[in-house]
Write an enzyme that holds these catalytic residues in place. Structure first.
Site, PDB file in Angstrom:
ATOM      1  N   CYS A 383       0.831  -1.199   0.000  1.00 21.85           N
ATOM      2  CA  CYS A 383       0.000   0.000   0.000  1.00 21.85           C
ATOM      3  C   CYS A 383       0.875   1.262   0.000  1.00 21.85           C
ATOM      4  O   CYS A 383       1.499   1.549  -1.005  1.00 21.85           O
ATOM      5  CB  CYS A 383      -1.011  -0.039   1.142  1.00 21.85           C
ATOM      6  SG  CYS A 383      -2.499   0.886   0.739  1.00 21.85           S
ATOM      7  N   HIS A 509      -3.622  -5.113   0.233  1.00 19.49           N
ATOM      8  CA  HIS A 509      -3.067  -5.641   1.485  1.00 19.49           C
ATOM      9  C   HIS A 509      -3.095  -7.169   1.495  1.00 19.49           C
ATOM     10  O   HIS A 509      -4.057  -7.761   1.983  1.00 19.49           O
ATOM     11  CB  HIS A 509      -3.886  -5.135   2.678  1.00 19.49           C
ATOM     12  CG  HIS A 509      -3.734  -3.679   2.934  1.00 19.49           C
ATOM     13  ND1 HIS A 509      -2.868  -3.181   3.886  1.00 19.49           N
ATOM     14  CD2 HIS A 509      -4.325  -2.609   2.361  1.00 19.49           C
ATOM     15  CE1 HIS A 509      -2.931  -1.853   3.883  1.00 19.49           C
ATOM     16  NE2 HIS A 509      -3.812  -1.485   2.974  1.00 19.49           N
ATOM     17  N   GLU A 511      -1.574  -9.105   3.369  1.00 20.27           N
ATOM     18  CA  GLU A 511      -1.471  -9.646   4.739  1.00 20.27           C
ATOM     19  C   GLU A 511      -2.829 -10.021   5.335  1.00 20.27           C
ATOM     20  O   GLU A 511      -2.901 -10.848   6.239  1.00 20.27           O
ATOM     21  CB  GLU A 511      -0.722  -8.656   5.653  1.00 20.27           C
ATOM     22  CG  GLU A 511      -1.475  -7.373   6.035  1.00 20.27           C
ATOM     23  CD  GLU A 511      -1.334  -6.241   5.027  1.00 20.27           C
ATOM     24  OE1 GLU A 511      -1.038  -6.519   3.846  1.00 20.27           O
ATOM     25  OE2 GLU A 511      -1.551  -5.073   5.417  1.00 20.27           O
TER      26      GLU A 511
END
Ligand code: GLN
Length: 539
Positions: A383, A509, A511
């Site tokens: 990001c 993202h 994650e």
């Protein structure tokens, strides 16, 4: 099975005892026995969601597929269960009051006085039962944030009391998580704080069915007996939760203590099968027996608080196990990067530049990108980290020294990162970013394509600014490739440098989607590249 059963998890004595991990571990055990289980978090604060909270206040903000900005505990739920959560899995006092007040403004209370009991409590009860409504789940676990006795938790505790009554016997239960502290001077574990907290819960009309006791030392048989007798639970319902070296050990620890068995017994559900944790234990064994080590620099401005980058840290654990390496994380504060002194940033096997907002620390992030790019060090930008990679390339390769993001410098002459068109007229900051899952099309033959092994992917987002396509031609000609774009809007989602061993920046993202069962392909690829780098360094 007939109806959904409800488990409530409350906390006493102290915050930060790990209610989320206990709830996720119990859910894991129930899921491993074949029960469809989900978890919900109720947060007693007034913010409508944690999207407007600074990570220093509340740790990372976790984003769901459907674009809810939520508490980081939902990340644990997804990582443990490999099941997506949604808007309905995180409720705050702000959300509850917002819907009750909107209803009042619409005149739907028909002249009644709107009160905490029954209107707020009814809304809380409705939100709890929402997840159980469609028969999607056999068991809903609801974690109540905060500590019993807090003023703001009271409406939630009262709602649980009512729901227990509404649902009838064997359809719900309350697990109370407390702390059994060890006094080193007296060399003794102390039960009194737990007794008091169970008593506080009782004052609100709730008796705990199961006690989970956080402790640094084993609970003796006598102590369990004493806790059971003074807190009005069966001895087998006193569960020890001893400090573990990794959160991923907790399901097995809870299994040894019989938390799942006593839960099923109390809910009158069959408990003869054994949970199947084969895959979970395979992951654990890889995680605990690494064959090599790598050190990754995590560059961010909130690094002093461990919870700020929770999902990133957990993704490294999943990807590390997959690669059979131990991933050491070195936190690097982006405000204090000292390249010349080569203090912290050298001697790494990879650099990850973290997501973030605002100007603080960005020059350090840009320096970290430059260092990774120039030294062929594996680089992963997420990001804001991706945006910094674009700015660095524009400044140092395209020779546009004033290149910037309009987030940092509204009047920059070279806005290589700019506000999205759809964001220009937004004035309300809460819940208005580009959020949740969006598709992305990957170019074949690129590193990112190689990592995913397919061309259409979907990833979660949380941003207002984007890669400025006006600079695309220049950037690509100079060697920074846009290897992933949104098929509808053309928004650049991935950049990479094909001549570098592993340099990838993503606007989304990754994650948020890494779980124990499915570690994220980009984290796997990054750790693999770091492993190679470390191996070559030794030669
Ligand atoms: N601040 C940047 C934006 O809004 C990046 C956001 C992030 O890193 N989550 O686009």
């Amino acid at each position: 099975m007939a109806d959904t059963k409800y488990i409530f998890v409350t906390g006493g004595v102290s915050s930060s005892l790990g209610k989320g991990i206990i709830a996720a571990s119990l859910a894991k055990l129930l899921q491993a026995r074949g029960y469809k289980t989900t978890i919900q978090k109720l947060d007693p604060y007034i913010n409508v969601d944690p999207g407007t909270l600074n990570p220093y206040e509340h740790g990372e903000c976790f984003v769901t597929e459907d674009g809810a900005e939520t508490d980081l505990d939902l990340g644990h739920y997804e990582r443990f269960l490999n099941v997506n959560t949604s808007q309905a899995n995180n409720v705050t006092t702000g959300k509850i009051y917002q819907s009750v007040i909107e209803k009042e403004r619409r005149g739907e209370f028909l002249g009644k006085t709107v009160q905490v009991v029954p209107h707020i409590t009814n809304e809380i009860k409705r939100r709890i039962q929402l997840l159980g409504q469609n028969g999607d789940y056999d068991i809903v676990i609801t974690e109540i944030g905060g500590t019993v006795g807090d003023i703001e938790s009271l409406p939630y505790i009262e709602s649980v009391r009512q729901l227990k009554w509404d649902l009838g016997d064997h359809n719900s239960l309350v697990i109370h998580l407390t702390l059994v502290p060890y006094l080193s001077a007296a060399k003794e574990l102390k039960t009194k704080p737990t007794q008091h907290s169970v008593k506080t819960l009782m004052e609100s009309g709730i008796s705990a069915d199961i006690l989970v006791c956080r402790t640094e030392h084993e609970l003796s048989d006598d102590l369990r007996q004493k806790l059971a007798q003074f807190c009005n639970v069966k001895k087998e319902a006193v569960i020890q939760s001893i400090d573990a070296s990794t959160i991923y050990d907790v399901p097995n620890l809870m299994l040894e203590e019989g938390l799942d068995t006593i839960t099923l017994k109390k809910l009158d559900l069959p408990n003869d099968s054994q949970p199947d944790l084969t895959n979970w234990n395979k992951f654990l064994s890889r995680h605990k027996n690494p064959k090599a080590e790598v050190t990754i620099g995590l560059v961010g401005k909130y690094v002093e608080l461990q919870d700020s980058y929770k999902s990133i840290l957990e993704s490294f654990i999943h990807a590390g196990a997959e690669n059979e390496v131990k991933v050491n994380i070195r936190s690097i504060h982006s405000e204090f990067i000292d390249i010349e002194g080569k203090t912290k940033i050298t001697d790494l096997d990879g650099i990850l530049v973290a997501p973030g907002f605002g100007e603080r620390g960005i020059e350090g992030k840009i320096e970290a990108v430059r260092f990774a790019r120039e030294n062929n060090l594996p680089f992963f930008g997420i990001c804001l980290g991706m945006q910094m990679a674009v700015i660095e390339y524009a400044r140092n390769v395209l020779n546009l020294p004033d290149a910037n993001s309009t987030e940092m410098e509204a009047q920059t002459k070279n806005p290589v990162i700019d506000i999205m068109e759809s964001q220009k007229n937004i004035t309300q900051m809460g819940g208005t970013m580009r959020l949740g899952a969006w598709e992305c099309e990957l170019k074949e033959g690129t590193k990112v394509f190689e990592a995913y092994g397919k061309s259409t992917i979907s990833e979660r987002h949380r941003h207002r600014y984007e890669y400025n396509n006006k600079y695309k031609e220049q950037l690509e000609a100079a060697g920074m490739l846009s290897s992933g774009t949104n098929p509808q809007t053309g928004l650049v989602e991935v950049v990479e440098i094909p001549t570098h061993p592993w340099f990838i920046g993503v606007q989304y993202h990754p994650e948020y989607k890494s779980t124990v069962k499915t570690p994220h392909p980009l984290f796997i690829g990054f750790v693999k590249a770091a492993k190679e780098y470390a191996k070559n360094k030794k030669k």
